[in-house]
Design a protein around this motif. Sequence first.
Motif, PDB file in Angstrom:
ATOM      1  N   ALA A  67      39.252  31.203  26.443  1.00  0.00           N
ATOM      2  CA  ALA A  67      37.938  30.557  26.458  1.00  0.00           C
ATOM      3  C   ALA A  67      38.069  29.045  26.292  1.00  0.00           C
ATOM      4  CB  ALA A  67      37.063  31.140  25.356  1.00  0.00           C
ATOM      5  N   VAL A  68      38.930  28.612  25.365  1.00  0.00           N
ATOM      6  CA  VAL A  68      39.117  27.176  25.146  1.00  0.00           C
ATOM      7  C   VAL A  68      39.752  26.525  26.375  1.00  0.00           C
ATOM      8  CG1 VAL A  68      40.268  25.431  23.734  1.00  0.00           C
ATOM      9  CG2 VAL A  68      39.283  27.449  22.647  1.00  0.00           C
ATOM     10  N   HIS A  69      40.703  27.219  27.012  1.00  0.00           N
ATOM     11  CA  HIS A  69      41.339  26.674  28.206  1.00  0.00           C
ATOM     12  C   HIS A  69      40.332  26.457  29.335  1.00  0.00           C
ATOM     13  CE1 HIS A  69      45.463  27.306  26.710  1.00  0.00           C
ATOM     14  NE2 HIS A  69      45.809  26.508  27.701  1.00  0.00           N
ATOM     15  N   ILE A  70      39.382  27.354  29.483  1.00  0.00           N
ATOM     16  CA  ILE A  70      38.371  27.187  30.531  1.00  0.00           C
ATOM     17  C   ILE A  70      37.548  25.929  30.266  1.00  0.00           C
ATOM     18  CG2 ILE A  70      36.280  28.186  31.520  1.00  0.00           C
ATOM     19  CD1 ILE A  70      37.617  30.966  30.976  1.00  0.00           C
ATOM     20  N   LEU A 153      40.314  17.068  22.195  1.00  0.00           N
ATOM     21  CA  LEU A 153      39.935  18.056  21.175  1.00  0.00           C
ATOM     22  C   LEU A 153      40.210  19.474  21.665  1.00  0.00           C
ATOM     23  CD1 LEU A 153      36.569  16.548  19.858  1.00  0.00           C
ATOM     24  CD2 LEU A 153      38.775  16.596  18.680  1.00  0.00           C
ATOM     25  N   ALA A 154      39.911  19.730  22.943  1.00  0.00           N
ATOM     26  CA  ALA A 154      40.189  21.056  23.496  1.00  0.00           C
ATOM     27  C   ALA A 154      41.691  21.331  23.513  1.00  0.00           C
ATOM     28  CB  ALA A 154      39.612  21.163  24.914  1.00  0.00           C
ATOM     29  N   ILE A 155      42.490  20.316  23.855  1.00  0.00           N
ATOM     30  CA  ILE A 155      43.945  20.471  23.844  1.00  0.00           C
ATOM     31  C   ILE A 155      44.429  20.829  22.442  1.00  0.00           C
ATOM     32  CG2 ILE A 155      46.140  19.229  24.081  1.00  0.00           C
ATOM     33  CD1 ILE A 155      44.713  17.549  26.294  1.00  0.00           C
ATOM     34  N   ALA A 156      43.912  20.116  21.448  1.00  0.00           N
ATOM     35  CA  ALA A 156      44.317  20.388  20.067  1.00  0.00           C
ATOM     36  C   ALA A 156      43.948  21.813  19.664  1.00  0.00           C
ATOM     37  CB  ALA A 156      43.651  19.379  19.133  1.00  0.00           C
ATOM     38  N   ALA A 157      42.757  22.245  20.073  1.00  0.00           N
ATOM     39  CA  ALA A 157      42.306  23.587  19.690  1.00  0.00           C
ATOM     40  C   ALA A 157      43.197  24.663  20.297  1.00  0.00           C
ATOM     41  CB  ALA A 157      40.849  23.784  20.122  1.00  0.00           C
TER      42      ALA A 157
END
Length: 281
Positions: A67-70, A153-157
Amino acid sequence: MTPLVTAAVLLAAVTHAGWNAIAHRIGDKLVGFALICGGGLLIGLATTPFVAFPAGPAWPLLLASAAVHIVYYLLLMTSFRLADFGQAYPLARGSAPLVVTVLAAVFAHEVPGAWVSAGIAVSCLGLTGVSLWGLRGTRPNRAAVGAALATGLAIAAYTVVDGLGVRAAHSPLGYIAWLMVVQGSAVPMLLYARERGATVRVLRPYAGLGLLGAALSFSAYALVLWAQTRAALAPIAALRESSIIVGAAIGALLFKERFGAPRIAAAALLVLGIGLMLSAG
């Protein structure tokens, strides 16, 4: 971090910059990312019969990561539309390791020592700071900066989620293969919703380039996930962002973006930061 882990992460950095450059080179960003994500899906499906199935505890993390990758792909597409490759890429990648350091300390109980913390901070300061001022000596577009920081932020997550997930999976290749399968159809479906019957026609001119990007993407993240089973998350995240220098060189060579003194300063700070991290190991 052993020399083998360091070499794997540096190789991942080069291949990661390569697939991002391919995604940026394709003018229609949705087409480019649909090919890369769809190609990753095909590679994942071809790989799953030959690798171990991820252990049960890894699956909630794998699904969360998908989900985060999308979200990450959508933000990265926006960043590439709004800014030069040499600005969007380093800002997104350079801001991530600082957040990873905090999240890894909270969720993985990995608190870096003073030298590692200093190395991460020095690397991020130089790379993020220089990208904020762009490549032309002018203030950057605020929307572009916002999109790139959100991408960071998405990368970190997903870095932290996948770091925990791959350790629970007991199979780095199994984890990455199934991750690509689960997340791989989302962006191609967005393209189909936009193009309908013309989908194949718009994909065909870039099919070879997009599939190369997919192979580079799969390889880059498989190397990083393997490394995350061998070392702490924060220094791996920071070392991987040496891809920023590769990305800046690609921007200069392929996209005719200026390299200049700011990028040389960023390279020097990155080398200093990596030296601080590795000296602590």
